[in-house]
Motif scaffolding. Structure first.
Motif, PDB file in Angstrom:
ATOM      1  N   ALA A   1       0.855  -1.215  -0.026  1.00 15.14           N
ATOM      2  CA  ALA A   1      -0.102  -0.071   0.038  1.00 15.14           C
ATOM      3  C   ALA A   1       0.808   1.438  -0.104  1.00 15.14           C
ATOM      4  N   GLN A   2       1.932   1.368   0.767  1.00 11.16           N
ATOM      5  CA  GLN A   2       2.957   2.480   0.871  1.00 11.16           C
ATOM      6  C   GLN A   2       3.546   2.510  -0.616  1.00 11.16           C
ATOM      7  N   ALA A   3       3.966   1.517  -1.381  1.00 14.75           N
ATOM      8  CA  ALA A   3       4.347   1.810  -2.851  1.00 14.75           C
ATOM      9  C   ALA A   3       3.386   2.131  -3.436  1.00 14.75           C
ATOM     10  N   ALA A   4       2.278   1.411  -3.389  1.00 19.09           N
ATOM     11  CA  ALA A   4       1.152   2.125  -4.372  1.00 19.09           C
ATOM     12  C   ALA A   4       0.890   3.555  -4.311  1.00 19.09           C
ATOM     13  N   GLU A   5       0.687   3.943  -2.968  1.00 16.94           N
ATOM     14  CA  GLU A   5       0.333   5.457  -2.919  1.00 16.94           C
ATOM     15  C   GLU A   5       1.241   6.486  -3.532  1.00 16.94           C
ATOM     16  N   GLU A   6       2.466   5.966  -3.904  1.00 12.28           N
ATOM     17  CA  GLU A   6       3.632   6.821  -4.880  1.00 12.28           C
ATOM     18  C   GLU A   6       3.136   6.945  -6.022  1.00 12.28           C
ATOM     19  N   ILE A   7       2.425   5.860  -6.524  1.00 14.37           N
ATOM     20  CA  ILE A   7       2.091   5.985  -8.113  1.00 14.37           C
ATOM     21  C   ILE A   7       0.717   6.185  -8.247  1.00 14.37           C
ATOM     22  N   ALA A   8      -0.528   6.011  -7.444  1.00 10.83           N
ATOM     23  CA  ALA A   8      -1.777   6.034  -7.725  1.00 10.83           C
ATOM     24  C   ALA A   8      -2.607   7.152  -6.933  1.00 10.83           C
ATOM     25  N   GLU A   9      -3.500   7.467  -7.792  1.00 13.27           N
ATOM     26  CA  GLU A   9      -4.449   8.704  -7.147  1.00 13.27           C
ATOM     27  C   GLU A   9      -5.469   7.981  -6.027  1.00 13.27           C
ATOM     28  N   GLU A  10      -5.574   6.850  -6.379  1.00 15.57           N
ATOM     29  CA  GLU A  10      -6.519   5.871  -5.251  1.00 15.57           C
ATOM     30  C   GLU A  10      -5.963   5.009  -5.159  1.00 15.57           C
ATOM     31  N   VAL A  11      -5.859   4.256  -3.693  1.00  9.31           N
ATOM     32  CA  VAL A  11      -5.404   2.795  -3.480  1.00  9.31           C
ATOM     33  C   VAL A  11      -6.534   2.472  -2.444  1.00  9.31           C
ATOM     34  N   TRP A  12      -7.063   1.147  -3.138  1.00  9.78           N
ATOM     35  CA  TRP A  12      -8.193   0.563  -2.286  1.00  9.78           C
ATOM     36  C   TRP A  12      -7.269  -0.650  -1.559  1.00  9.78           C
ATOM     37  N   ILE A  13      -7.819  -0.961  -0.548  1.00  7.61           N
ATOM     38  CA  ILE A  13      -7.354  -2.105   0.145  1.00  7.61           C
ATOM     39  C   ILE A  13      -8.825  -3.059   0.333  1.00  7.61           C
ATOM     40  N   VAL A  14      -9.031  -3.973   0.099  1.00 10.50           N
ATOM     41  CA  VAL A  14      -9.858  -4.938   0.287  1.00 10.50           C
ATOM     42  C   VAL A  14      -9.367  -6.407   0.553  1.00 10.50           C
ATOM     43  N   ALA A  15      -9.316  -6.785   1.990  1.00  9.80           N
ATOM     44  CA  ALA A  15      -8.671  -8.010   2.036  1.00  9.80           C
ATOM     45  C   ALA A  15      -9.622  -8.763   3.182  1.00  9.80           C
TER      46      ALA A  15
ATOM     47  N   VAL B   1     -16.179  -4.380   6.886  1.00  7.86           N
ATOM     48  CA  VAL B   1     -16.088  -3.498   7.978  1.00  7.86           C
ATOM     49  C   VAL B   1     -15.111  -2.271   7.335  1.00  7.86           C
ATOM     50  N   SER B   2     -15.304  -1.120   7.608  1.00  9.89           N
ATOM     51  CA  SER B   2     -14.345  -0.211   7.083  1.00  9.89           C
ATOM     52  C   SER B   2     -13.126  -0.035   8.062  1.00  9.89           C
ATOM     53  N   ARG B   3     -11.884   0.115   7.524  1.00 13.00           N
ATOM     54  CA  ARG B   3     -10.863   0.222   8.091  1.00 13.00           C
ATOM     55  C   ARG B   3      -9.962   1.483   7.899  1.00 13.00           C
ATOM     56  N   GLY B   4     -10.584   2.373   7.236  1.00  7.95           N
ATOM     57  CA  GLY B   4     -10.212   3.636   6.888  1.00  7.95           C
ATOM     58  C   GLY B   4     -10.674   4.150   5.472  1.00  7.95           C
ATOM     59  N   VAL B   5      -9.901   4.785   5.185  1.00  5.39           N
ATOM     60  CA  VAL B   5     -10.667   5.702   3.664  1.00  5.39           C
ATOM     61  C   VAL B   5     -10.187   4.710   2.583  1.00  5.39           C
ATOM     62  N   ARG B   6     -11.123   4.024   2.023  1.00  7.25           N
ATOM     63  CA  ARG B   6     -10.849   3.079   0.895  1.00  7.25           C
ATOM     64  C   ARG B   6     -10.444   1.980   1.398  1.00  7.25           C
ATOM     65  N   HIS B   7     -10.367   1.507   2.799  1.00  6.55           N
ATOM     66  CA  HIS B   7      -9.712   0.414   3.317  1.00  6.55           C
ATOM     67  C   HIS B   7     -10.913  -0.514   3.836  1.00  6.55           C
ATOM     68  N   PHE B   8     -11.062  -1.924   3.577  1.00  3.45           N
ATOM     69  CA  PHE B   8     -12.163  -2.392   3.941  1.00  3.45           C
ATOM     70  C   PHE B   8     -11.420  -4.067   4.244  1.00  3.45           C
ATOM     71  N   ALA B   9     -12.077  -4.626   5.490  1.00  5.52           N
ATOM     72  CA  ALA B   9     -11.836  -5.856   6.020  1.00  5.52           C
ATOM     73  C   ALA B   9     -13.105  -6.402   5.474  1.00  5.52           C
ATOM     74  N   VAL B  10     -12.898  -7.747   5.012  1.00  5.66           N
ATOM     75  CA  VAL B  10     -14.177  -8.544   4.659  1.00  5.66           C
ATOM     76  C   VAL B  10     -14.134  -9.607   5.516  1.00  5.66           C
ATOM     77  N   TYR B  11     -15.252 -10.095   6.116  1.00  3.35           N
ATOM     78  CA  TYR B  11     -15.569 -11.284   6.747  1.00  3.35           C
ATOM     79  C   TYR B  11     -16.281 -12.310   5.986  1.00  3.35           C
ATOM     80  N   GLY B  12     -15.468 -13.332   5.466  1.00  5.08           N
ATOM     81  CA  GLY B  12     -16.001 -14.139   4.515  1.00  5.08           C
ATOM     82  C   GLY B  12     -14.652 -14.568   3.750  1.00  5.08           C
TER      83      GLY B  12
END
Length: 97
Positions: free
Chosen positions: A24-38, A59-70
């Motif tokens: 995610a840290q690396a992606a933030e250097e090159i992308a306008e939006e970094v989404w994490i869904v894990a 469950v939201s874990r931050g801006v555009r960051h989501f934890a999925v139960y499943g």
């Protein structure tokens, strides 16, 4: 100026896996939006299984960051598909015990 609009990062090692945070840290250097869904927890070895009996919760874990139960397979199917995707390799993929 960023070189890509949107990047989606996911894994099967869980939202709190260290590799995902580094990517995610690396992606933030090159992308306008970094989404994490894990997955909310480690789901290594069950990446292609489909949860049938447990409800899928997001469950939201931050801006555009989501934890999925499943299962990780449930993470597919975004309304706004990413322009690029990234996946982290867990410890098992690189020979750690």
């Amino acid at each position: 100026m960023k070189i890509v609009n949107r990047v989606l990062l996911t894994n099967d090692d869980g939202f709190d896996a260290p590799g995902l945070a580094l990517l995610a840290q690396a992606a933030e250097e090159i992308a306008e939006e970094v989404w994490i869904v894990a997955p909310s927890q480690d789901k290594s070895g069950v990446a292609n299984s489909l949860s049938m009996r447990e409800p899928v919760r997001v469950v939201s874990r931050g801006v555009r960051h989501f934890a999925v139960y499943g299962t990780p397979r449930r993470l597919r199917g975004f309304r706004h598909p990413p322009s690029h995707e990234g996946y982290t390799a867990g410890p098992g993929a690189v020979g750690h015990q």
